[in-house]
Design a protein around this motif. Structure first.
Motif, PDB file in Angstrom:
ATOM      1  N   GLY A 106       1.135  -0.557   0.131  1.00 52.91           N
ATOM      2  CA  GLY A 106      -0.087  -0.093  -0.081  1.00 52.91           C
ATOM      3  C   GLY A 106       1.117   1.378   0.219  1.00 52.91           C
ATOM      4  O   GLY A 106       0.723   2.567  -0.489  1.00 52.91           O
ATOM      5  N   ILE A 107       1.896   1.145   0.856  1.00 49.03           N
ATOM      6  CA  ILE A 107       2.750   2.372   0.530  1.00 49.03           C
ATOM      7  C   ILE A 107       3.429   2.861  -0.525  1.00 49.03           C
ATOM      8  O   ILE A 107       4.014   3.327  -0.833  1.00 49.03           O
ATOM      9  CB  ILE A 107       3.654   1.791   1.972  1.00 49.03           C
ATOM     10  CG1 ILE A 107       3.059   2.099   3.577  1.00 49.03           C
ATOM     11  CG2 ILE A 107       4.666   3.691   1.486  1.00 49.03           C
ATOM     12  CD1 ILE A 107       4.125   1.779   4.712  1.00 49.03           C
ATOM     13  N   VAL A 140       2.565   1.691  -3.146  1.00 50.67           N
ATOM     14  CA  VAL A 140       1.458   2.491  -4.240  1.00 50.67           C
ATOM     15  C   VAL A 140       1.054   3.979  -4.286  1.00 50.67           C
ATOM     16  O   VAL A 140       1.254   4.943  -5.080  1.00 50.67           O
ATOM     17  CB  VAL A 140      -0.138   1.723  -3.864  1.00 50.67           C
ATOM     18  CG1 VAL A 140      -1.064   2.021  -5.106  1.00 50.67           C
ATOM     19  CG2 VAL A 140       0.259   0.117  -4.765  1.00 50.67           C
ATOM     20  N   TYR A 141       1.324   4.363  -3.037  1.00 48.18           N
ATOM     21  CA  TYR A 141       0.977   5.420  -2.907  1.00 48.18           C
ATOM     22  C   TYR A 141       2.053   6.434  -3.665  1.00 48.18           C
ATOM     23  O   TYR A 141       2.061   7.433  -3.917  1.00 48.18           O
ATOM     24  CB  TYR A 141       0.607   6.227  -1.143  1.00 48.18           C
ATOM     25  CG  TYR A 141       0.598   7.121  -1.041  1.00 48.18           C
ATOM     26  CD1 TYR A 141      -0.250   7.835  -1.417  1.00 48.18           C
ATOM     27  CD2 TYR A 141       1.956   8.306  -0.590  1.00 48.18           C
ATOM     28  CE1 TYR A 141      -0.774   9.457  -0.272  1.00 48.18           C
ATOM     29  CE2 TYR A 141       1.980   9.334  -0.198  1.00 48.18           C
ATOM     30  CZ  TYR A 141       0.559   9.922  -0.298  1.00 48.18           C
ATOM     31  OH  TYR A 141       0.295  11.609  -0.313  1.00 48.18           O
ATOM     32  N   ALA A 164       9.465   3.121  -4.943  1.00 45.14           N
ATOM     33  CA  ALA A 164       7.840   2.591  -4.751  1.00 45.14           C
ATOM     34  C   ALA A 164       8.225   1.140  -5.345  1.00 45.14           C
ATOM     35  O   ALA A 164       7.474   0.690  -4.186  1.00 45.14           O
ATOM     36  CB  ALA A 164       7.375   4.153  -5.312  1.00 45.14           C
ATOM     37  N   VAL A 189       7.128  -2.485  -3.636  1.00 46.93           N
ATOM     38  CA  VAL A 189       5.669  -2.975  -3.169  1.00 46.93           C
ATOM     39  C   VAL A 189       6.483  -4.246  -4.442  1.00 46.93           C
ATOM     40  O   VAL A 189       5.671  -5.748  -3.882  1.00 46.93           O
ATOM     41  CB  VAL A 189       4.629  -2.368  -4.999  1.00 46.93           C
ATOM     42  CG1 VAL A 189       3.571  -3.138  -5.387  1.00 46.93           C
ATOM     43  CG2 VAL A 189       4.230  -0.985  -4.778  1.00 46.93           C
ATOM     44  N   ALA A 199      -5.141   8.380  -3.954  1.00 45.10           N
ATOM     45  CA  ALA A 199      -3.906   7.833  -3.860  1.00 45.10           C
ATOM     46  C   ALA A 199      -3.967   7.293  -2.907  1.00 45.10           C
ATOM     47  O   ALA A 199      -3.624   6.193  -2.399  1.00 45.10           O
ATOM     48  CB  ALA A 199      -2.746   8.761  -4.190  1.00 45.10           C
ATOM     49  N   SER A 215      -4.591   3.642  -2.368  1.00 47.64           N
ATOM     50  CA  SER A 215      -3.626   2.355  -1.751  1.00 47.64           C
ATOM     51  C   SER A 215      -3.715   1.611  -0.312  1.00 47.64           C
ATOM     52  O   SER A 215      -3.366   0.576  -0.229  1.00 47.64           O
ATOM     53  CB  SER A 215      -1.837   3.339  -1.377  1.00 47.64           C
ATOM     54  OG  SER A 215      -2.212   4.310  -0.723  1.00 47.64           O
ATOM     55  N   VAL A 274      -6.148  -1.380  -1.878  1.00 44.22           N
ATOM     56  CA  VAL A 274      -5.164  -2.260  -1.599  1.00 44.22           C
ATOM     57  C   VAL A 274      -4.843  -3.290  -0.321  1.00 44.22           C
ATOM     58  O   VAL A 274      -4.716  -4.324  -0.841  1.00 44.22           O
ATOM     59  CB  VAL A 274      -4.068  -1.974  -2.952  1.00 44.22           C
ATOM     60  CG1 VAL A 274      -3.021  -2.727  -2.644  1.00 44.22           C
ATOM     61  CG2 VAL A 274      -4.364  -0.936  -4.224  1.00 44.22           C
ATOM     62  N   ALA A 275      -3.922  -2.145   0.314  1.00 38.89           N
ATOM     63  CA  ALA A 275      -3.407  -3.253   1.287  1.00 38.89           C
ATOM     64  C   ALA A 275      -4.679  -4.175   2.121  1.00 38.89           C
ATOM     65  O   ALA A 275      -4.619  -4.503   2.707  1.00 38.89           O
ATOM     66  CB  ALA A 275      -3.069  -1.725   2.220  1.00 38.89           C
TER      67      ALA A 275
END
Lengths: 117, 330
Positions: free
Chosen positions: A22-23, A25-26, A40, A44, B113, B117, B120-121
């Motif tokens: 998640g981090i 993707v952000y 990044a 992932v 975003a 995200s 997704v997590a």
């Protein structure tokens, strides 16, 4: 099949992997600098590997573990490096040719693109 | 695990903290350093999960080589700026992000975003929670015919015997990535030495380490290659260590990187895939299948393949990190 499985050792690392994804993707979406986008994507990837390894660890906990996922993850780490090297070289070429380290913003209107090209 | 009940939660917390830092910290240089720390902590996580082979690979490649690659990328971008006459000191000016020229996405994009995200997590966490019990695995299947491969390390058996095809294609992927990197060379610089020329002070710490560590690294590399048949280790870990000490000697200015047009360099690049393919094709007459090893000589064949792979992997990884030639051939 429950929330309890998240509080076992594999569950904990599985959640860590999911959050790392998640981090990543952000960061991939928000950070314009291409080196940060490469970081990044790698984050992932690391998260995917950890999630995969943690899930596989449930079947064979402890030292040794299931060798098939381990071998696949090793392959994945090596391939991730080669992709990273290619991306870094593309970034360097862009930086040398244009002085930019971020991709230019996409034109909103297709007509604008036509005018520029 | 019982001795330190908080070790795993603490490790996971620090891993996620470095992950957030790598995304959120102000300068690109600091982000790269955070990512290297993240990779090293991930290696410890792999040890906690009992995957020592993966831990070695993650520490050597995921944190080590990727870190060197990204650091040298940041340094070269700074050099490009300096070459163009932009007002950025090479060493004192860590690349800020966003640079004044780089547009940040708008508030709406940033909010989306975060939502994306987080979704997704959350979906992945839910997937972990909903996994079926008992978990499926292949431990018994791998163990049941391990003796036929001649190697004692199950991971090496999977990499080179059961799933030898994957590893053959993997080394070809590495080679293709290097071709891709080289093909991004500017025309005028083709044929030169890969990467920037390194000039270390002859009495500096880099020159000192460049002399001190390569003998130790050579020993560790050869050991990892040989032990791969019995315990965690193998061609990829060994090749990475050898590539690392080679790069160290290069950065210390002690040895030049050979020119990309050199014939010996190219032989070193292809010997691994060539030996692998040759033994794989010999599997047809010897054992009736591509990559089939007769059990009597399986161990010898696997060691041969690993020896070739170690040479090629070390060369390819070193050159991938060195990058495309940046200076005109002299």
């Amino acid at each position: 099949m429950s929330v309890d499985s998240l509080f076992t050792q594999p569950g904990l690392y599985g959640v860590t992997g999911a959050l790392a994804i998640g981090i990543g993707v952000y960061g991939l979406i928000v950070r314009p600098h291409l080196v940060r986008k490469i970081i990044a994507v790698n984050m992932v990837g690391s998260g995917v590997f950890l999630l995969f390894g943690a899930v596989a660890d449930r079947a064979a906990p402890g030292p040794g573990g299931d060798p098939v996922p381990h071998a696949m993850i090793i392959t994945g780490i090596v391939v991730a490096l080669s992709a990273t090297a290619l991306a870094a070289t593309l970034t360097l070429r862009l930086s040398r040719e244009t002085g930019r380290t971020a991709l230019p913003p996409e034109p909103e209107d297709p007509a604008v693109q036509d005018k520029e090209s | 695990m019982t001795a330190f009940p908080l070790l795993d939660p603490a490790l996971c917390f620090v891993i996620l903290t470095t992950a957030v830092l790598a995304v959120a910290i102000r300068t690109v240089f600091a982000a790269v350093v955070s990512f290297i720390v993240f990779g090293l902590l991930m290696a410890i996580a792999w040890v906690r999960l009992g995957a020592v082979d993966v831990a070695l690979t993650e520490a050597a490649i995921g944190a080590g080589l990727t870190g060197v690659l990204l650091l040298s990328t940041v340094a070269r971008i700074a050099k490009h700026r300096a070459d163009r006459g932009d007002d950025v000191p090479i060493l004192e000016g860590p690349e800020p992000d966003p640079a004044p020229t780089d547009p940040l996405p708008g508030l709406a994009t940033q909010s989306l975003a975060i939502v994306l995200s987080a979704a997704v997590a959350a979906a992945l966490v839910a997937a972990v929670a909903l996994l079926p019990v008992p978990a499926p695995g292949l431990v018994a299947e791998v163990g049941s015919r391990l003796s036929e491969t001649g190697v004692e390390s199950p991971v090496t058996a999977v990499l080179l015997a059961y799933r030898g095809y994957d590893t053959l294609l993997e080394i070809v992927v590495l080679l293709f990535a290097l071709l891709g990197v080289w093909s991004l060379t500017a025309d005028a610089r083709w044929g030169g030495q890969p990467g920037l020329r390194h000039l270390a002070r002859p009495d500096g710490v880099m020159a000192y380490l460049g002399r001190l560590l390569p003998p130790i690294g050579l020993l560790v590399g050869v050991y990892l290659f040989w032990i791969g048949g019995y315990r965690p280790g193998g061609a990829f870990q060994a090749g990475t260590v050898l590539a690392a000490v080679w790069l160290l000697a290069v950065m210390a200015g002690l040895v030049p990187i050979p020119k990309v047009s050199g014939i010996r360099l190219r032989l070193a690049l292809v010997i691994g895939p060539a030996v692998f393919l040759a033994i794989g094709l010999a599997g047809y007459p010897l054992h009736g299948a591509f990559l089939g090893y007769p059990p009597a000589i399986a161990k010898v064949l696997i060691i041969l393949i690993e020896a070739g792979l170690t040479i090629s992997i070390a060369t390819i990884l070193g050159l991938l990190v060195a990058g495309a030639p940046e200076e005109r051939p002299s």
